[in-house]
Motif scaffolding. Sequence first.
Motif, PDB file in Angstrom:
ATOM      1  N   ALA A 114       0.851  -1.192   0.000  1.00  0.00           N
ATOM      2  CA  ALA A 114       0.000   0.000   0.000  1.00  0.00           C
ATOM      3  C   ALA A 114       0.883   1.237   0.000  1.00  0.00           C
ATOM      4  CB  ALA A 114      -0.930  -0.004   1.211  1.00  0.00           C
ATOM      5  N   ALA A 115       0.341   2.343  -0.504  1.00  0.00           N
ATOM      6  CA  ALA A 115       1.082   3.601  -0.552  1.00  0.00           C
ATOM      7  C   ALA A 115       0.111   4.766  -0.553  1.00  0.00           C
ATOM      8  CB  ALA A 115       1.973   3.659  -1.798  1.00  0.00           C
ATOM      9  N   LEU A 116       0.547   5.885   0.019  1.00  0.00           N
ATOM     10  CA  LEU A 116      -0.215   7.128  -0.054  1.00  0.00           C
ATOM     11  C   LEU A 116       0.372   7.953  -1.186  1.00  0.00           C
ATOM     12  CD1 LEU A 116      -0.654   8.027   3.734  1.00  0.00           C
ATOM     13  CD2 LEU A 116      -2.243   6.855   2.195  1.00  0.00           C
ATOM     14  N   VAL A 117      -0.471   8.246  -2.186  1.00  0.00           N
ATOM     15  CA  VAL A 117      -0.023   8.856  -3.439  1.00  0.00           C
ATOM     16  C   VAL A 117      -0.730  10.184  -3.657  1.00  0.00           C
ATOM     17  CG1 VAL A 117       0.183   8.534  -5.935  1.00  0.00           C
ATOM     18  CG2 VAL A 117       0.344   6.555  -4.395  1.00  0.00           C
ATOM     19  N   CYS A 129      -5.052   6.540  -1.293  1.00  0.00           N
ATOM     20  CA  CYS A 129      -4.401   5.313  -0.832  1.00  0.00           C
ATOM     21  C   CYS A 129      -4.470   4.278  -1.950  1.00  0.00           C
ATOM     22  CB  CYS A 129      -5.085   4.787   0.423  1.00  0.00           C
ATOM     23  SG  CYS A 129      -4.380   3.231   1.035  1.00  0.00           S
ATOM     24  N   PHE A 130      -3.312   3.829  -2.427  1.00  0.00           N
ATOM     25  CA  PHE A 130      -3.230   2.814  -3.473  1.00  0.00           C
ATOM     26  C   PHE A 130      -2.867   1.471  -2.835  1.00  0.00           C
ATOM     27  CE2 PHE A 130      -3.378   6.411  -6.108  1.00  0.00           C
ATOM     28  CZ  PHE A 130      -3.434   6.048  -7.451  1.00  0.00           C
ATOM     29  N   THR A 131      -3.434   0.385  -3.354  1.00  0.00           N
ATOM     30  CA  THR A 131      -3.114  -0.965  -2.878  1.00  0.00           C
ATOM     31  C   THR A 131      -2.886  -1.893  -4.057  1.00  0.00           C
ATOM     32  OG1 THR A 131      -5.464  -1.581  -2.772  1.00  0.00           O
ATOM     33  CG2 THR A 131      -4.481  -0.685  -0.761  1.00  0.00           C
ATOM     34  N   TRP A 132      -2.146  -2.983  -3.817  1.00  0.00           N
ATOM     35  CA  TRP A 132      -1.936  -4.000  -4.851  1.00  0.00           C
ATOM     36  C   TRP A 132      -1.362  -5.263  -4.210  1.00  0.00           C
ATOM     37  CZ3 TRP A 132       0.852   0.446  -4.165  1.00  0.00           C
ATOM     38  CH2 TRP A 132       2.221   0.334  -3.921  1.00  0.00           C
ATOM     39  N   GLY A 133      -1.498  -6.399  -4.898  1.00  0.00           N
ATOM     40  CA  GLY A 133      -0.970  -7.664  -4.406  1.00  0.00           C
ATOM     41  C   GLY A 133      -2.066  -8.637  -4.005  1.00  0.00           C
ATOM     42  N   ALA A 134      -1.804  -9.424  -2.961  1.00  0.00           N
ATOM     43  CA  ALA A 134      -2.754 -10.442  -2.501  1.00  0.00           C
ATOM     44  C   ALA A 134      -4.075  -9.791  -2.087  1.00  0.00           C
ATOM     45  CB  ALA A 134      -2.153 -11.220  -1.334  1.00  0.00           C
ATOM     46  N   HIS A 135      -5.193 -10.460  -2.421  1.00  0.00           N
ATOM     47  CA  HIS A 135      -6.505  -9.849  -2.185  1.00  0.00           C
ATOM     48  C   HIS A 135      -7.497 -10.815  -1.548  1.00  0.00           C
ATOM     49  CE1 HIS A 135      -8.268 -12.157  -5.536  1.00  0.00           C
ATOM     50  NE2 HIS A 135      -7.082 -12.022  -6.095  1.00  0.00           N
ATOM     51  N   GLN A 136      -7.065 -12.040  -1.220  1.00  0.00           N
ATOM     52  CA  GLN A 136      -8.007 -13.070  -0.785  1.00  0.00           C
ATOM     53  C   GLN A 136      -8.767 -12.696   0.483  1.00  0.00           C
ATOM     54  OE1 GLN A 136      -4.968 -13.507  -1.836  1.00  0.00           O
ATOM     55  NE2 GLN A 136      -5.001 -15.029  -3.482  1.00  0.00           N
ATOM     56  N   PRO A 158      -4.905  -7.247  -9.612  1.00  0.00           N
ATOM     57  CA  PRO A 158      -4.300  -6.962  -8.309  1.00  0.00           C
ATOM     58  C   PRO A 158      -2.811  -6.670  -8.361  1.00  0.00           C
ATOM     59  CG  PRO A 158      -4.744  -9.306  -8.550  1.00  0.00           C
ATOM     60  CD  PRO A 158      -5.394  -8.625  -9.714  1.00  0.00           C
ATOM     61  N   ALA A 159      -2.147  -7.024  -9.474  1.00  0.00           N
ATOM     62  CA  ALA A 159      -0.710  -6.780  -9.577  1.00  0.00           C
ATOM     63  C   ALA A 159      -0.388  -5.351  -9.976  1.00  0.00           C
ATOM     64  CB  ALA A 159      -0.088  -7.750 -10.578  1.00  0.00           C
ATOM     65  N   SER A 160      -1.399  -4.536 -10.208  1.00  0.00           N
ATOM     66  CA  SER A 160      -1.196  -3.132 -10.569  1.00  0.00           C
ATOM     67  C   SER A 160      -1.820  -2.232  -9.499  1.00  0.00           C
ATOM     68  CB  SER A 160      -1.833  -2.826 -11.930  1.00  0.00           C
ATOM     69  OG  SER A 160      -1.193  -3.561 -12.959  1.00  0.00           O
ATOM     70  N   PRO A 161      -1.102  -1.209  -9.030  1.00  0.00           N
ATOM     71  CA  PRO A 161      -1.634  -0.304  -8.008  1.00  0.00           C
ATOM     72  C   PRO A 161      -2.910   0.389  -8.473  1.00  0.00           C
ATOM     73  CG  PRO A 161       0.729  -0.014  -8.247  1.00  0.00           C
ATOM     74  CD  PRO A 161       0.294  -0.893  -9.372  1.00  0.00           C
ATOM     75  N   ARG A 162      -3.876   0.484  -7.562  1.00  0.00           N
ATOM     76  CA  ARG A 162      -5.118   1.192  -7.852  1.00  0.00           C
ATOM     77  C   ARG A 162      -5.611   1.875  -6.590  1.00  0.00           C
ATOM     78  NH1 ARG A 162     -11.130  -0.962  -8.420  1.00  0.00           N
ATOM     79  NH2 ARG A 162     -11.035  -0.099  -6.319  1.00  0.00           N
ATOM     80  N   ALA A 163      -6.185   3.058  -6.756  1.00  0.00           N
ATOM     81  CA  ALA A 163      -6.668   3.825  -5.613  1.00  0.00           C
ATOM     82  C   ALA A 163      -7.869   3.141  -4.965  1.00  0.00           C
ATOM     83  CB  ALA A 163      -7.042   5.238  -6.046  1.00  0.00           C
ATOM     84  N   VAL A 164      -7.955   3.247  -3.646  1.00  0.00           N
ATOM     85  CA  VAL A 164      -9.095   2.710  -2.906  1.00  0.00           C
ATOM     86  C   VAL A 164     -10.179   3.781  -2.887  1.00  0.00           C
ATOM     87  CG1 VAL A 164      -9.879   1.738  -0.712  1.00  0.00           C
ATOM     88  CG2 VAL A 164      -7.528   1.330  -1.491  1.00  0.00           C
ATOM     89  N   TYR A 165     -10.978   3.803  -3.944  1.00  0.00           N
ATOM     90  CA  TYR A 165     -11.993   4.850  -4.084  1.00  0.00           C
ATOM     91  C   TYR A 165     -13.114   4.696  -3.053  1.00  0.00           C
ATOM     92  CZ  TYR A 165      -9.676   5.785  -8.505  1.00  0.00           C
ATOM     93  OH  TYR A 165      -8.736   6.090  -9.469  1.00  0.00           O
ATOM     94  N   GLU A 166     -13.252   3.487  -2.499  1.00  0.00           N
ATOM     95  CA  GLU A 166     -14.301   3.261  -1.505  1.00  0.00           C
ATOM     96  C   GLU A 166     -14.108   4.114  -0.255  1.00  0.00           C
ATOM     97  OE1 GLU A 166     -12.654   1.036  -3.111  1.00  0.00           O
ATOM     98  OE2 GLU A 166     -14.108  -0.152  -4.256  1.00  0.00           O
ATOM     99  N   LEU A 167     -12.887   4.627  -0.044  1.00  0.00           N
ATOM    100  CA  LEU A 167     -12.647   5.485   1.112  1.00  0.00           C
ATOM    101  C   LEU A 167     -13.499   6.748   1.075  1.00  0.00           C
ATOM    102  CD1 LEU A 167      -8.757   5.193   1.353  1.00  0.00           C
ATOM    103  CD2 LEU A 167     -10.380   4.481   3.109  1.00  0.00           C
ATOM    104  N   HIS A 168     -13.795   7.229  -0.122  1.00  0.00           N
ATOM    105  CA  HIS A 168     -14.544   8.482  -0.258  1.00  0.00           C
ATOM    106  C   HIS A 168     -16.033   8.308   0.042  1.00  0.00           C
ATOM    107  CE1 HIS A 168     -10.967  10.412  -1.800  1.00  0.00           C
ATOM    108  NE2 HIS A 168     -10.823   9.415  -2.670  1.00  0.00           N
TER     109      HIS A 168
END
Length: 446
Positions: A114-117, A129-136, A158-168
């Motif tokens: 995860a990263a703050l972008v 907040c961007f996340t990527w990787g394991a999602h199970q 999941p292998a590509s960073p994407r913003a967690v839009y659900e936070l909004h």
Amino acid sequence: MSLWSFGSGGHCLGHSVPAADNEKAARERSRPVVDGALSSTVPRLLHLVKLSKIACGGSHCLGVSEHGRVFSWGWNAYGQLGDGTLKDRSKPSLIPALIGHAVGAIACGAGHSAALVTCDDAEGLRVECFTWGAHQAGQLARDAPVRADGTLTEEFQPASPRAVYELHKLPLKGAITDSPRKVTVDPSKSACESVLPGIEGAGGLLACGAAHTALLTSSGQLITWGANQHGQCGQQRAGSIASPNIVRFLAAESLVAVACGGAHTMMLCEDGRVFACGLNATGQLGDGLCVESGCHSLPQPVRLPATTTAVQIACGEEFSAALTAEGRLYTWGFGGCGQLGHGSCRSIKLPREVDCEPMRSVSCGGNHMLAITQADGLLRWGYEGSWQQMQKLIAKLQAEQKQFMPTVEESLTFTRPRAVDMQVPSTDGSAVSYTHLRAHETDSYL
């Protein structure tokens, strides 16, 4: 800022040693080889890129350069390196999706990142907040569209960073920010200023557990998602949480830092108090309770000494640590590998002060700890063997029907802080070894 790495893990060290050359290289450097992966028993400098921030996960690492670019290396079975592939990488490589964005806090879990972008587009300047990787376990907080046969559609990557839009969608009191917050401490405590700058590195605005994620807003509001089977998300609900949720139990508190262990979470309040939730089987919550099936789904106060003001927190796999304004270090939880630094391999369920010189910053690995002293020395203690060695030892003890309690000789465990020997290249290309630890302390640590 230069970066050194050491330990076992091959790709995770970022030294770019081809697998075929691991055994030969190890023999030349007199370093151990474990299951074909190069281990470095002495810190080695990574010359490839200058990094200003670093985060380590189960078997992968992230780093942010001085110019805000993000690099990753290590194991990539779940896409946790964020390069759009599942290919392992033995040296730092750029994450393409984050090029052109300024990146602040970064965090790594067992198989996710995860990263703050900072984003600047038609919607204006903001931090996501961007996340990527394991999602199970829902640790990415993404919807996973599936076909009728149960397989994921192409849109879910999941292998590509994407913003967690659900936070909004949440009623946030403050904005998502990458500006670290600080504990309010008594200015008469002279050690405060030397401790506070380290807060962001070991418990900050963003943290990842083995399979859960935690985030703080600018107002100190805590948001969590992911695995919650032990209550590590601080939510009174069973099972995994696939979307971000506010931890309402701490709504009245102003939090300045969060840290995640394997299946527990710690929170640091603005006034220096500490709370914890999640698994408590080895006493890692520090509330004085410890039962095999014990856990707390709601944050509980950590029982630090009454006059203590914590300014930094850190979590290992099943243990925890807090650093006070005076530079005193307290640890608790699982101590079977000596990672608590108390001179034994015993677990404890209440915070206990580590007998060492004043600290400025601390960080926990799975079963070991590193600390920077106020004299700028680097100390280490805990388990120094590889994961494979640990598993072989556990299997051996189980076969002999013995309780798992590693000793110094058989598990490469150090139960008290000791100096780290750094190999620094000199002007003529040779390696110069040094330890920044006062001479009169050496005998008590080594």
